[in-house]
Design an enzyme around this catalytic site. Sequence first.
Site, PDB file in Angstrom:
ATOM      1  N   ASP A  77       0.810  -1.209   0.000  1.00 39.19           N
ATOM      2  CA  ASP A  77       0.000   0.000   0.000  1.00 39.19           C
ATOM      3  C   ASP A  77       0.850   1.268   0.000  1.00 39.19           C
ATOM      4  O   ASP A  77       0.474   2.268  -0.598  1.00 39.19           O
ATOM      5  CB  ASP A  77      -0.924   0.006   1.220  1.00 39.19           C
ATOM      6  CG  ASP A  77      -2.152  -0.876   1.011  1.00 39.19           C
ATOM      7  OD1 ASP A  77      -2.313  -1.413  -0.105  1.00 39.19           O
ATOM      8  OD2 ASP A  77      -2.945  -1.023   1.956  1.00 39.19           O
ATOM      9  N   ASP A 182      -3.540  12.968  21.797  1.00 37.36           N
ATOM     10  CA  ASP A 182      -2.284  12.743  21.083  1.00 37.36           C
ATOM     11  C   ASP A 182      -2.389  13.158  19.627  1.00 37.36           C
ATOM     12  O   ASP A 182      -1.381  13.344  18.950  1.00 37.36           O
ATOM     13  CB  ASP A 182      -1.886  11.269  21.147  1.00 37.36           C
ATOM     14  CG  ASP A 182      -1.352  10.866  22.508  1.00 37.36           C
ATOM     15  OD1 ASP A 182      -1.122  11.759  23.351  1.00 37.36           O
ATOM     16  OD2 ASP A 182      -1.184   9.652  22.751  1.00 37.36           O
TER      17      ASP A 182
END
Length: 312
Positions: A77, A182
């Site tokens: 990918d 985060d």
Amino acid sequence: MTGARNILVVAHALRDDTVAAALRVAEALAAAGARPVLAASDRAELDAVIARVPTTATLGVDVSVGELELAIVLGGDGTILRAAELVRGGTAPVLGINMGHVGFLAEIERDDMDDAVRRAISRDYGVEERMALAVRVEDASDTTIYETWALNEATVEKASRERMLEVVVAIDGRPLSTFGCDGMVVSTPTGSTAYNFSAGGPVIWPSVEAIAVVPLSAHALFAKPLVVGPEASVAIEVLERTNGTGILWCDGRRSHDLPPGARVVVHRSEEPVRLARLHPAAFTDRLVRKFRLPVTGWRGPADHIDPAGGAA
């Protein structure tokens, strides 16, 4: 299409099997009267091998993006995402031949490579359009300072491991929630099985046009994955009070630093990514095959189940 048939070959040049496959593909294209094309970076790395194909052209030197008919990609990918970047701005679809492990974008596995090249030469394939994202970064004065795009996802992440980002998320110009985290992932259906999946976001079928918004380790009760419409605009602002800086990543390939006060705006791109398809297949089968999901007990046709427990 008249004139030379220009077909881009994109390969992961650091693997022997991929280099050998790239040579076979280039030779097959040249033998069929098509012109193999390489990106300049790939040409430098593969020159010792590809030099044996004298008709090979260089993208951006001998051939423009708009002159490409197709891109044949040998890799996983990540390599397919790089190919999508190379053909951006043109109309060439991307045909992925999986040389890696878990790959969702590739059309076929390496064992079927010769047949895939034959069909590519015969133009025996369909084209599937996948939604992409347009991404821009604005500074604290609302001035656009960076623009890019993404096929899988745009992520806003903290730049320092020990710091937390303070963000406010807005949908269609209206604030939704403020919290520490985060980071944030904004994903297309294509990217829903990538970073979005790892972050706990939903798997979205490619036929569903939607955008997923997923917080990363958020400190808030309402910080849940969201699925919004394809025409929605998603904004993530890094608040001035953030004790640190963030960074924007698109498809893990393009990045831009985000100082406090920066805003990342993500919406549907007007330019989709085109994928060449040889075998129309149910996305369910692809999920079963790639994740090796157990389907024992299903009472449907047995010919769709392979010995490993996946879909054929």
